[in-house]
Enzyme design. Structure first.
Site, PDB file in Angstrom:
ATOM      1  N   ASP A   8      -7.585  24.524 -24.840  1.00 11.57           N
ATOM      2  CA  ASP A   8      -8.029  25.868 -24.530  1.00 11.57           C
ATOM      3  C   ASP A   8      -6.840  26.553 -23.846  1.00 11.57           C
ATOM      4  OD1 ASP A   8      -9.824  28.045 -23.885  1.00 11.57           O
ATOM      5  OD2 ASP A   8      -9.866  27.251 -21.843  1.00 11.57           O
ATOM      6  N   THR A  16      -5.176  33.149 -16.567  1.00 13.77           N
ATOM      7  CA  THR A  16      -5.413  34.558 -16.904  1.00 13.77           C
ATOM      8  C   THR A  16      -6.713  35.071 -16.302  1.00 13.77           C
ATOM      9  OG1 THR A  16      -6.229  33.635 -18.928  1.00 13.77           O
ATOM     10  CG2 THR A  16      -4.114  34.777 -19.052  1.00 13.77           C
ATOM     11  N   LYS A  44     -16.122  32.869 -17.753  1.00 14.37           N
ATOM     12  CA  LYS A  44     -15.144  31.885 -18.237  1.00 14.37           C
ATOM     13  C   LYS A  44     -15.527  31.303 -19.591  1.00 14.37           C
ATOM     14  CE  LYS A  44     -12.797  30.274 -14.130  1.00 14.37           C
ATOM     15  NZ  LYS A  44     -12.657  29.159 -13.185  1.00 14.37           N
ATOM     16  N   SER A 115      -8.581  28.692 -28.769  1.00 12.93           N
ATOM     17  CA  SER A 115      -8.928  29.703 -27.765  1.00 12.93           C
ATOM     18  C   SER A 115      -9.854  30.767 -28.319  1.00 12.93           C
ATOM     19  CB  SER A 115      -7.644  30.384 -27.268  1.00 12.93           C
ATOM     20  OG  SER A 115      -7.951  31.515 -26.485  1.00 12.93           O
ATOM     21  N   ALA A 116     -10.737  31.272 -27.453  1.00 10.58           N
ATOM     22  CA  ALA A 116     -11.649  32.359 -27.832  1.00 10.58           C
ATOM     23  C   ALA A 116     -10.962  33.714 -27.762  1.00 10.58           C
ATOM     24  CB  ALA A 116     -12.843  32.366 -26.879  1.00 10.58           C
ATOM     25  N   LYS A 146     -17.630  29.899 -28.486  1.00 11.97           N
ATOM     26  CA  LYS A 146     -18.032  28.675 -27.802  1.00 11.97           C
ATOM     27  C   LYS A 146     -19.324  28.979 -27.054  1.00 11.97           C
ATOM     28  CE  LYS A 146     -13.127  27.685 -26.977  1.00 11.97           C
ATOM     29  NZ  LYS A 146     -12.050  27.608 -25.977  1.00 11.97           N
ATOM     30  N   GLU A 170     -10.472  21.428 -21.791  1.00 14.60           N
ATOM     31  CA  GLU A 170     -11.266  22.639 -21.544  1.00 14.60           C
ATOM     32  C   GLU A 170     -11.628  22.825 -20.075  1.00 14.60           C
ATOM     33  OE1 GLU A 170     -12.813  25.305 -22.189  1.00 14.60           O
ATOM     34  OE2 GLU A 170     -12.601  25.545 -24.336  1.00 14.60           O
TER      35      GLU A 170
HETATM   36  C1  BG6 Z   1     -11.553  33.155 -23.113  1.00  6.84           C
HETATM   37  C2  BG6 Z   1     -11.674  33.540 -21.652  1.00  6.84           C
HETATM   38  O1  BG6 Z   1     -10.488  32.278 -23.279  1.00  6.84           O
HETATM   39  O2  BG6 Z   1     -11.329  34.320 -23.912  1.00  6.84           O
HETATM   40  C3  BG6 Z   1     -12.762  34.595 -21.481  1.00  6.84           C
HETATM   41  O3  BG6 Z   1     -11.998  32.396 -20.872  1.00  6.84           O
HETATM   42  C4  BG6 Z   1     -12.468  35.786 -22.392  1.00  6.84           C
HETATM   43  O4  BG6 Z   1     -12.809  35.001 -20.133  1.00  6.84           O
HETATM   44  C5  BG6 Z   1     -12.350  35.303 -23.841  1.00  6.84           C
HETATM   45  O5  BG6 Z   1     -13.512  36.742 -22.299  1.00  6.84           O
HETATM   46  C6  BG6 Z   1     -12.022  36.430 -24.821  1.00  6.84           C
HETATM   47  O6  BG6 Z   1     -10.742  36.920 -24.541  1.00  6.84           O
HETATM   48  P1  BG6 Z   1     -10.135  38.265 -25.074  1.00  6.84           P
HETATM   49  O7  BG6 Z   1      -8.690  38.188 -24.644  1.00  6.84           O
HETATM   50  O8  BG6 Z   1     -10.256  38.253 -26.570  1.00  6.84           O
HETATM   51  O9  BG6 Z   1     -10.881  39.388 -24.466  1.00  6.84           O
HETATM   52 MG    MG Z   2     -10.792  28.520 -20.590  1.00  8.90          MG
END
Ligand code: BG6
Ligand code: MG
Length: 217
Positions: A8, A16, A44, A115-116, A146, A170
């Site tokens: 992750d 961040t 998170k 990563s999300a 996730k 993670e």
């Molecule tokens: C995840 C973070 O990695 O990404 C979340 O833990 C965040 O807090 C999510 O909302 C989506 O990120 P982004 O940068 O696409 O807004």
């Molecule tokens: Mg994370």
């Protein structure tokens, strides 16, 4: 045997969370309520839109806005967030991350980002971390957030390995749940009183020894 290590990004490789928090707090201020650091814990690992829903819930404003208004709010938050993270550099890589990535590679294990975030490429570029990954799956590549395992399963597929040959690192409960439902080994990064359902737990990647992770499997 473990053939791929999936990481992750936010909270594992880089901190961040503070920038996400600054941007969400600013949006809450505009809407007329205070969003605390403790409230922010709930965001998170959660997708951008779901984060906004939680934020509005905290402010007692759930179901007050149209889908269009919500999209505009999420976009504004992201503009601020992108401003904050564009000043990031290598000094913000969390302790032990580079050593861990390089350590797995040296043992012949594929390194994968799972990563999300839709901002993952921007962050990896600023931190000069792109070359450390064999496969990068970010929020632009998946449709299900996730704890759905989609992001990790796609990572395994692109790395050419089976889910049971993967170990996931993670910091979020949603991510640990996603790893387990993908049939992968889950290594939690964080505190035992805040997380559950993992196979191993460490305070940070600085405590992780790649060779030991492979031997223990
Ligand atoms: C995840 C973070 O990695 O990404 C979340 O833990 C965040 O807090 C999510 O909302 C989506 O990120 P982004 O940068 O696409 O807004
Ligand atoms: Mg994370």
């Amino acid at each position: 045997p473990i053939k791929a290590a999936i990481f992750d990004l936010d909270g594992v490789i880089v901190d961040t969370a503070k920038y996400h928090y600054m941007a969400w707090r600013r949006l809450a201020e505009e809407l007329g309520f205070v969003f605390t650091e403790k409230d922010n814990e709930r965001l998170k690992g959660v997708s951008r839109m779901r984060s906004l829903e939680i934020l509005l819930e905290v402010g007692g404003l759930a179901d007050r806005f149209t889908a269009e208004e919500m999209a505009a709010m999420a976009a504004r938050k992201n503009e601020w967030y992108v401003q904050y993270i564009s000043g990031m550099d290598e000094s913000e890589i969390l302790e032990g991350a580079v050593e861990c990535l390089a350590g797995f590679r040296a043992l012949g294990v594929k390194t994968v980002l799972g990563s999300a975030s839709k901002n993952a490429m921007l962050i990896l570029n600023n931190l000069r971390l792109v070359p450390y990954f064999d496969v990068i799956i970010d929020g632009t590549r998946v449709t299900k957030a996730k704890p759905d395992p989609e992001v990790f399963l796609l990572g395994a597929k692109e790395a050419g390995v089976k889910p049971e040959e993967c170990v996931v690192f993670e910091d979020a409960q949603a991510g640990i749940d996603a790893a387990k439902s993908a049939g992968m080994k889950a290594v939690a990064i964080g505190r035992p009183d805040e997380l559950h359902g993992y196979d191993r737990i460490f305070r940070g990647l600085y405590e992780v020894k790649p060779r030991e992770i492979l031997e223990q499997d």
